[in-house]
Design a protein around this motif. Sequence first.
Motif, short mmCIF file in Angstrom:
data_model
loop_
_atom_site.label_atom_id
_atom_site.label_comp_id
_atom_site.label_asym_id
_atom_site.label_seq_id
_atom_site.Cartn_x
_atom_site.Cartn_y
_atom_site.Cartn_z
N ILE A 23 -40.49 -11.40 -4.67
CA ILE A 23 -39.42 -10.97 -4.02
C ILE A 23 -38.43 -10.27 -4.67
O ILE A 23 -37.90 -10.92 -5.54
N ALA A 24 -38.23 -9.04 -4.25
CA ALA A 24 -36.82 -8.64 -4.58
C ALA A 24 -35.79 -8.91 -3.51
O ALA A 24 -36.02 -8.87 -2.54
N PHE A 25 -34.50 -9.14 -4.05
CA PHE A 25 -33.31 -9.36 -2.93
C PHE A 25 -32.10 -8.93 -3.33
O PHE A 25 -31.95 -8.50 -4.49
N LEU A 26 -31.33 -8.98 -2.46
CA LEU A 26 -29.78 -8.40 -2.37
C LEU A 26 -29.20 -9.58 -1.80
O LEU A 26 -29.17 -9.81 -0.46
N GLU A 27 -28.36 -10.35 -2.67
CA GLU A 27 -27.66 -11.58 -2.02
C GLU A 27 -26.32 -11.03 -1.40
O GLU A 27 -25.64 -10.05 -1.88
N TYR A 28 -26.01 -11.76 -0.18
CA TYR A 28 -24.83 -11.32 0.15
C TYR A 28 -23.96 -12.76 0.84
O TYR A 28 -24.72 -13.90 1.10
N ARG A 29 -22.82 -12.43 1.43
CA ARG A 29 -21.97 -13.50 1.91
C ARG A 29 -21.08 -12.72 2.69
O ARG A 29 -20.92 -11.78 2.77
N PHE A 30 -20.48 -13.59 3.76
CA PHE A 30 -19.46 -13.13 4.71
C PHE A 30 -18.32 -13.60 4.43
O PHE A 30 -18.04 -14.88 4.00
N LYS A 31 -17.30 -12.82 4.60
CA LYS A 31 -15.94 -13.19 4.09
C LYS A 31 -14.99 -12.45 5.45
O LYS A 31 -14.87 -11.08 5.21
N GLU A 32 -14.51 -13.25 6.21
CA GLU A 32 -13.79 -12.58 7.41
C GLU A 32 -14.53 -11.77 8.06
O GLU A 32 -15.68 -11.90 8.33
N ASP A 33 -14.02 -10.37 8.21
CA ASP A 33 -14.85 -9.40 8.92
C ASP A 33 -15.63 -8.43 8.13
O ASP A 33 -15.83 -7.15 8.28
N SER A 34 -16.23 -8.91 6.97
CA SER A 34 -16.82 -8.11 5.91
C SER A 34 -18.24 -8.89 5.48
O SER A 34 -18.23 -9.89 5.54
N ILE A 35 -18.99 -7.93 4.93
CA ILE A 35 -19.90 -8.52 4.21
C ILE A 35 -19.89 -8.31 2.70
O ILE A 35 -19.48 -7.31 2.41
N VAL A 36 -20.07 -9.14 2.02
CA VAL A 36 -19.84 -9.02 0.38
C VAL A 36 -21.17 -9.19 -0.32
O VAL A 36 -22.08 -9.73 -0.15
N LEU A 37 -21.58 -7.86 -0.96
CA LEU A 37 -22.87 -7.66 -1.60
C LEU A 37 -22.60 -8.23 -3.21
O LEU A 37 -22.09 -7.54 -3.85
N MET A 38 -23.50 -9.17 -3.55
CA MET A 38 -23.09 -9.86 -4.71
C MET A 38 -23.96 -9.24 -5.75
O MET A 38 -23.61 -9.26 -6.81
N HIS A 39 -25.27 -9.36 -5.45
CA HIS A 39 -26.30 -9.40 -6.72
C HIS A 39 -27.49 -8.78 -6.23
O HIS A 39 -28.22 -9.39 -5.08
N THR A 40 -28.33 -7.85 -6.86
CA THR A 40 -29.48 -7.41 -6.49
C THR A 40 -30.48 -7.61 -7.62
O THR A 40 -30.02 -7.61 -8.92
N GLU A 41 -31.58 -8.21 -7.23
CA GLU A 41 -32.66 -8.34 -8.36
C GLU A 41 -34.17 -8.14 -7.83
O GLU A 41 -34.46 -8.41 -6.84
N VAL A 42 -34.63 -6.99 -8.71
CA VAL A 42 -35.92 -6.59 -8.62
C VAL A 42 -36.81 -7.29 -9.80
O VAL A 42 -36.41 -6.82 -10.84
N PRO A 43 -37.88 -7.95 -9.51
CA PRO A 43 -38.67 -8.36 -10.47
C PRO A 43 -39.24 -7.09 -11.50
O PRO A 43 -39.38 -5.90 -10.95
N GLU A 44 -38.98 -7.27 -12.90
CA GLU A 44 -39.25 -6.22 -13.75
C GLU A 44 -40.47 -5.45 -13.57
O GLU A 44 -40.65 -4.10 -13.60
#
Length: 95
Positions: A23-44
């Motif tokens: 699984i490749a993924f992009l972690e996010y969080r929500f803060k107020e009226d925004s989405i916060v893009l935290m970290h992208t990881e793709v297996p090597e």
Amino acid sequence: MQPYNVINNEQRQQFQLPVEGEIAFLEYRFKEDSIVLMHTEVPERLGGRGMGTALAAAAFDYAKAHHLKVKVYCPFVRTYVSRHPELASLIINPS
């Protein structure tokens, strides 16, 4: 870039792309009226196939569809944004 089926795993707060048992993924969080893009990881072993780009595109599509601003902490997504100036109106500076 081949089309990928990105999944929004809301429970884990990740846009995910399952490929070849990984699984490749992009972690996010929500803060107020925004989405916060935290970290992208793709297996090597899956790198170089445009998966990170597909994840970033899905995150911005989600933000547009839900009328959210975007805060970017992830270096990969920062590079993606620099190549897509049409996204500038969605970006707010992290505080």
